[in-house]
Design a protein around this motif. Structure first.
Motif, mmCIF file in Angstrom:
data_model
loop_
_atom_site.group_PDB
_atom_site.id
_atom_site.type_symbol
_atom_site.label_atom_id
_atom_site.label_comp_id
_atom_site.label_asym_id
_atom_site.label_seq_id
_atom_site.Cartn_x
_atom_site.Cartn_y
_atom_site.Cartn_z
ATOM 1 N N VAL A 1 50.843 34.676 37.925
ATOM 2 C CA VAL A 1 51.935 35.492 38.326
ATOM 3 C C VAL A 1 53.155 34.779 37.592
ATOM 4 O O VAL A 1 53.502 33.617 37.902
ATOM 5 C CB VAL A 1 52.123 35.725 39.610
ATOM 6 C CG1 VAL A 1 53.380 36.337 39.940
ATOM 7 C CG2 VAL A 1 50.816 36.494 40.358
ATOM 8 N N GLU A 2 53.996 35.462 36.912
ATOM 9 C CA GLU A 2 55.132 35.097 36.310
ATOM 10 C C GLU A 2 56.287 36.276 36.094
ATOM 11 O O GLU A 2 55.667 37.122 35.837
ATOM 12 C CB GLU A 2 54.830 34.331 34.882
ATOM 13 C CG GLU A 2 55.668 33.397 34.434
ATOM 14 C CD GLU A 2 55.137 32.702 33.173
ATOM 15 O OE1 GLU A 2 54.202 31.810 33.510
ATOM 16 O OE2 GLU A 2 55.372 33.147 32.320
ATOM 17 N N ASP A 3 57.421 36.013 36.360
ATOM 18 C CA ASP A 3 58.562 36.893 35.947
ATOM 19 C C ASP A 3 58.255 38.335 36.885
ATOM 20 O O ASP A 3 58.500 39.392 36.270
ATOM 21 C CB ASP A 3 58.534 37.256 34.447
ATOM 22 C CG ASP A 3 59.141 35.960 33.702
ATOM 23 O OD1 ASP A 3 59.962 35.112 34.311
ATOM 24 O OD2 ASP A 3 58.608 36.170 32.481
ATOM 25 N N GLY A 4 57.634 38.156 38.056
ATOM 26 C CA GLY A 4 57.523 39.338 38.805
ATOM 27 C C GLY A 4 56.316 40.129 38.554
ATOM 28 O O GLY A 4 56.043 41.246 38.815
ATOM 29 N N ALA A 5 55.610 39.539 37.405
ATOM 30 C CA ALA A 5 54.250 40.430 36.924
ATOM 31 C C ALA A 5 52.987 39.625 37.072
ATOM 32 O O ALA A 5 53.053 38.474 37.242
ATOM 33 C CB ALA A 5 54.693 40.868 35.515
#
Ligand code: FES
Length: 106
Positions: free
Chosen positions: A95-99
């Motif tokens: 999970v990174e940058d809200g994705a």
């Protein structure tokens, strides 16, 4: 080995939900189990059939193939009952940058 591919925003895959992303020619089933994300190749190990058509049991962390009823552990791809015996490939998720991201790391 390919780069990470973006599956969806975290808000688009809620607990108990599943979706499919593609990494090149590889379909990847991504599931949210109580806030943890898991990714498996979207292909039953019994025959060439998409696992994502099946039912997720969030409590048991399993998915059942709709074609002949084999069950797999969503956390590691293990086959839990006949007629499937081989595991399905498990892929990394982050999970990174809200994705949510995954990739075919084979
Ligand atoms: S194709 Fe999945 S159980 Fe047969």
């Amino acid at each position: 080995m390919s780069d990470w591919i973006r599956v969806c925003d975290t808000g688009e895959l809620l607990p108990g939900e599943k979706t499919v992303a593609w990494d090149g020619d590889t379909p990847i089933l991504v599931v949210n189990l109580d806030g943890e994300y898991y990714a498996l190749e979207d292909q039953c190990s019994h025959e060439d059939y998409e696992l994502s058509a099946g039912e997720v049991d969030p409590g048991a962390a399993t998915i059942e193939c709709t074609l002949h009823g084999a069950k797999f552990d969503l956390r590691d791809g293990r086959a839990l009952c006949a007629p499937a015996h081989a595991p399905v490939a498990k892929f990394p998720v982050k999970v990174e940058d809200g994705a949510v991201w995954t990739r075919d790391d084979r």
